[in-house]
Write a protein that holds these residues in place. Structure first.
Motif, PDB file in Angstrom:
ATOM      1  N   ALA A   1       4.353 -15.122  30.895  1.00  0.00           N
ATOM      2  CA  ALA A   1       3.422 -14.511  29.936  1.00  0.00           C
ATOM      3  C   ALA A   1       3.429 -15.268  28.623  1.00  0.00           C
ATOM      4  O   ALA A   1       2.378 -15.467  27.995  1.00  0.00           O
ATOM      5  N   THR A   2       4.590 -15.734  28.195  1.00  0.00           N
ATOM      6  CA  THR A   2       4.685 -16.499  26.954  1.00  0.00           C
ATOM      7  C   THR A   2       4.010 -17.858  27.107  1.00  0.00           C
ATOM      8  O   THR A   2       3.257 -18.293  26.229  1.00  0.00           O
ATOM      9  N   ILE A   3       4.239 -18.534  28.221  1.00  0.00           N
ATOM     10  CA  ILE A   3       3.605 -19.831  28.478  1.00  0.00           C
ATOM     11  C   ILE A   3       2.091 -19.662  28.535  1.00  0.00           C
ATOM     12  O   ILE A   3       1.338 -20.481  27.995  1.00  0.00           O
TER      13      ILE A   3
ATOM     14  N   PRO B   1       5.523 -15.807  16.027  1.00  0.00           N
ATOM     15  CA  PRO B   1       6.406 -14.704  15.650  1.00  0.00           C
ATOM     16  C   PRO B   1       5.738 -13.347  15.867  1.00  0.00           C
ATOM     17  O   PRO B   1       4.542 -13.200  15.612  1.00  0.00           O
ATOM     18  N   GLN B   2       6.496 -12.417  16.357  1.00  0.00           N
ATOM     19  CA  GLN B   2       6.001 -11.057  16.552  1.00  0.00           C
ATOM     20  C   GLN B   2       7.057 -10.084  16.080  1.00  0.00           C
ATOM     21  O   GLN B   2       8.249 -10.296  16.279  1.00  0.00           O
ATOM     22  N   ARG B   3       6.601  -9.003  15.455  1.00  0.00           N
ATOM     23  CA  ARG B   3       7.525  -7.950  15.047  1.00  0.00           C
ATOM     24  C   ARG B   3       7.871  -7.112  16.266  1.00  0.00           C
ATOM     25  O   ARG B   3       7.008  -6.689  17.019  1.00  0.00           O
TER      26      ARG B   3
END
Length: 122
Positions: free
Chosen positions: A42-44, A52-54
């Protein structure tokens, strides 16, 4: 490094398929670990949009040590031990490709490339 991590409450973003509150994992020195296949893919797939995500509504902890941490026999025999933990990486694909260097393709393995220059350019 050895790594011991646990989840106090909420979810753990690196294990999308269920690292539950109260759970912990121990990765001794030189053992593979990191996000599961689903999270990694999913990140790729998000490509350059990843950033960056909170992360809210969760609390985890991690201890790292250069020492080799050992698990006592009692813990190894626990009925709560996840013997299928390794399966979270089944299906993991490589996203690395050969890159052109000076117009030529080059695979570098252990510091040596196809040109015999040990990865150095002249």
């Amino acid at each position: 490094m050895s790594e011991f991590m646990g989840l106090i409450y909420g979810g753990y973003e690196a294990k999308a398929n269920g690292f539950l509150p109260g759970g912990a994992s121990l990765h001794s020195c030189m053992t593979p670990h990191d996000p599961d296949t689903k999270t990694y893919e999913a990140t790729i797939a998000s490509g350059n949009e990843a950033g960056p995500q909170r992360i809210a509504d969760t609390m985890a902890f991690m201890f790292e040590s250069c020492l080799i941490l050992r698990v006592c026999p009692w813990a190894l025999k626990s009925p709560l031990m996840d013997d299928d933990y390794y399966q979270c990486w089944i299906g993991l694909k490589s996203h690395f490709t050969r890159e052109a260097t000076n117009g030529q393709l080059s695979d570098i393995w252990n510091g040596y490339d196809e040109s015999g220059t040990e990865g150095h350019r002249e």
